[in-house]
Design an enzyme around this catalytic site. Structure first.
Site, PDB file in Angstrom:
ATOM      1  N   GLN A   1      -2.994  25.138  75.508  1.00 47.45           N
ATOM      2  CA  GLN A   1      -2.271  23.870  75.455  1.00 47.45           C
ATOM      3  C   GLN A   1      -2.824  22.903  76.502  1.00 47.45           C
ATOM      4  O   GLN A   1      -2.965  23.244  77.672  1.00 47.45           O
ATOM      5  CB  GLN A   1      -0.771  24.145  75.690  1.00 47.45           C
ATOM      6  CG  GLN A   1       0.123  22.925  75.564  1.00 47.45           C
ATOM      7  CD  GLN A   1       0.245  22.390  74.144  1.00 47.45           C
ATOM      8  OE1 GLN A   1       0.022  23.100  73.163  1.00 47.45           O
ATOM      9  NE2 GLN A   1       0.581  21.134  74.020  1.00 47.45           N
TER      10      GLN A   1
ATOM     11  N   ASP B   1      -8.128  24.385  67.261  1.00 51.95           N
ATOM     12  CA  ASP B   1      -8.202  22.969  67.646  1.00 51.95           C
ATOM     13  C   ASP B   1      -9.545  22.342  67.296  1.00 51.95           C
ATOM     14  O   ASP B   1      -9.707  21.131  67.422  1.00 51.95           O
ATOM     15  CB  ASP B   1      -8.057  22.847  69.173  1.00 51.95           C
ATOM     16  CG  ASP B   1      -6.608  22.800  69.623  1.00 51.95           C
ATOM     17  OD1 ASP B   1      -5.786  22.230  68.900  1.00 51.95           O
ATOM     18  OD2 ASP B   1      -6.324  23.340  70.709  1.00 51.95           O
TER      19      ASP B   1
ATOM     20  N   LYS C   1       5.752  24.733  68.056  1.00 49.65           N
ATOM     21  CA  LYS C   1       4.673  25.464  67.382  1.00 49.65           C
ATOM     22  C   LYS C   1       5.136  26.870  67.019  1.00 49.65           C
ATOM     23  O   LYS C   1       4.931  27.347  65.901  1.00 49.65           O
ATOM     24  CB  LYS C   1       3.425  25.527  68.290  1.00 49.65           C
ATOM     25  CG  LYS C   1       2.703  24.192  68.373  1.00 49.65           C
ATOM     26  CD  LYS C   1       1.638  24.145  69.460  1.00 49.65           C
ATOM     27  CE  LYS C   1       1.010  22.741  69.499  1.00 49.65           C
ATOM     28  NZ  LYS C   1       0.136  22.487  70.622  1.00 49.65           N
TER      29      LYS C   1
HETATM   30  N1  GUN Z   1      -1.677  19.033  73.603  1.00 51.99           N
HETATM   31  C1  GUN Z   1      -1.128  18.092  72.789  1.00 51.99           C
HETATM   32  N2  GUN Z   1      -1.595  18.255  71.532  1.00 51.99           N
HETATM   33  C2  GUN Z   1      -2.443  19.309  71.563  1.00 51.99           C
HETATM   34  C3  GUN Z   1      -3.219  19.959  70.551  1.00 51.99           C
HETATM   35  O1  GUN Z   1      -3.253  19.596  69.377  1.00 51.99           O
HETATM   36  N3  GUN Z   1      -3.956  21.025  70.978  1.00 51.99           N
HETATM   37  C4  GUN Z   1      -3.967  21.427  72.278  1.00 51.99           C
HETATM   38  N4  GUN Z   1      -4.728  22.470  72.593  1.00 51.99           N
HETATM   39  N5  GUN Z   1      -3.259  20.840  73.221  1.00 51.99           N
HETATM   40  C5  GUN Z   1      -2.496  19.792  72.861  1.00 51.99           C
END
Ligand code: GUN
Length: 290
Positions: free
Chosen positions: A96, A119, A52
């Site tokens: 996360q 998200d 990311k």
């Molecule tokens: N863990 C795996 N994919 C994601 C995501 O898209 N957002 C978040 N917050 N955690 C994740």
């Protein structure tokens, strides 16, 4: 069978996004800012978070990772989130997932300012999304919709089956497919005769989080298969990634399929960047209209 190439489509979206972020900067002198809060030392999460940050930099988003120990208290985590909520340089704040089991993720997410929730996980944003007024759409389902768009896959009237009902993927995926006029069935761990249901579908989104759950015999001949699963495993002494679908089995059995890796994963990261930019735009608009 045509592969739905997430790397290719994601790269195309990021090229365009970089251009939009540049002109946004020229106009407003604002760099979109993203913070990822990483609690604990889950190795898979560490890899995703690194991806990311790397991709954010490529498109001109300022990002940073706040790493907290796995035994961090709820209060400390809440305070960290609240500080970021009021930081004007931060437009998107992602916690996360998964969190260590000692922390209830819904209670944690509830402290994120919905205007900074890339998200689309806060209750406010989920409500807005279900009523068709979302600030941003959840990254994975939004990325999958972009894949369909790129490959000119029309959804109207299709029989779609979503396997999995998570708040972050399955439920919003079903909702977006419904909005696109597909007829949607959501399956889950209590579904009886799963294979019978998926075999009737024109389109299957596998988001159950179970490696190899579905194979060739679970799809009809011309089905479109989207695999959201990411499972770390070892084969012939090599670390590899596998999905919820046995991709090698599909070959010419279905019409389209996403590989793992290189399918949905890159789209999810790219939509996070797109959402960060959208939230920066919304924050800037509301500031200029205040
Ligand atoms: N863990 C795996 N994919 C994601 C995501 O898209 N957002 C978040 N917050 N955690 C994740």
């Amino acid at each position: 069978m045509q592969i739905l190439d997430g790397r290719l489509v994601a790269q195309k979206i990021r090229t365009e996004l970089k251009r939009k972020i540049n002109s946004f900067y020229e106009k407003n002198k604002i760099v979109p800012g993203l913070v990822v809060i990483l609690v604990g030392d889950n190795p898979a999460s560490q890899v995703y978070v690194r991806q990311k940050v790397k991709m954010a930099k490529q498109v001109g988003i300022h990002s940073k990772v706040l790493s907290l120990p796995k035994d961090v208290s709820f209060d400390k985590l809440k305070q960290t989130i609240q500080n970021l909520n009021t930081d004007p340089a931060i437009h998107a704040l992602l916690v996360q997932l998964p969190l260590p089991s000692s922390l209830a993720w819904k209670e944690v997410i509830a402290h994120i300012d919905p205007r900074k929730d890339p998200d689309c996980l806060t209750a406010e944003n989920q409500g807005l999304a279900w009523s068709g007024q979302a600030r941003v759409l959840p990254c994975t389902p939004a990325g999958i919709m972009k894949l369909f768009e790129h490959y000119n896959i029309t959804l109207k009237g299709k029989k779609a089956v979503v396997v999995g009902r998570s708040q972050i993927v399955g439920l919003p995926m079903a909702q977006l497919l419904l909005r696109a006029n597909a007829t949607v069935t959501v399956c889950h761990s209590y579904t009886k005769n799963l294979s019978q249901i998926t075999k009737e579908a024109d389109l299957v989104v596998a988001a159950a989080g179970r490696q190899g759950l579905l194979g060739k015999n679970d799809f009809k001949r011309d089905a479109i298969v989207v695999d959201v699963g990411i499972h770390r495993t070892v084969e012939n002494n090599k670390k590899i990634l596998k999905g919820d679908v046995l991709f090698e089995e599909l070959k010419n059995g279905v019409s389209y399929a996403t590989p793992v890796p290189g399918g949905v994963g890159p789209m999810t990261v790219t939509m996070l960047l797109e959402n960060t930019f959208q939230l920066a735009c919304l924050a800037t608009e509301s500031r200029t209209h205040a």
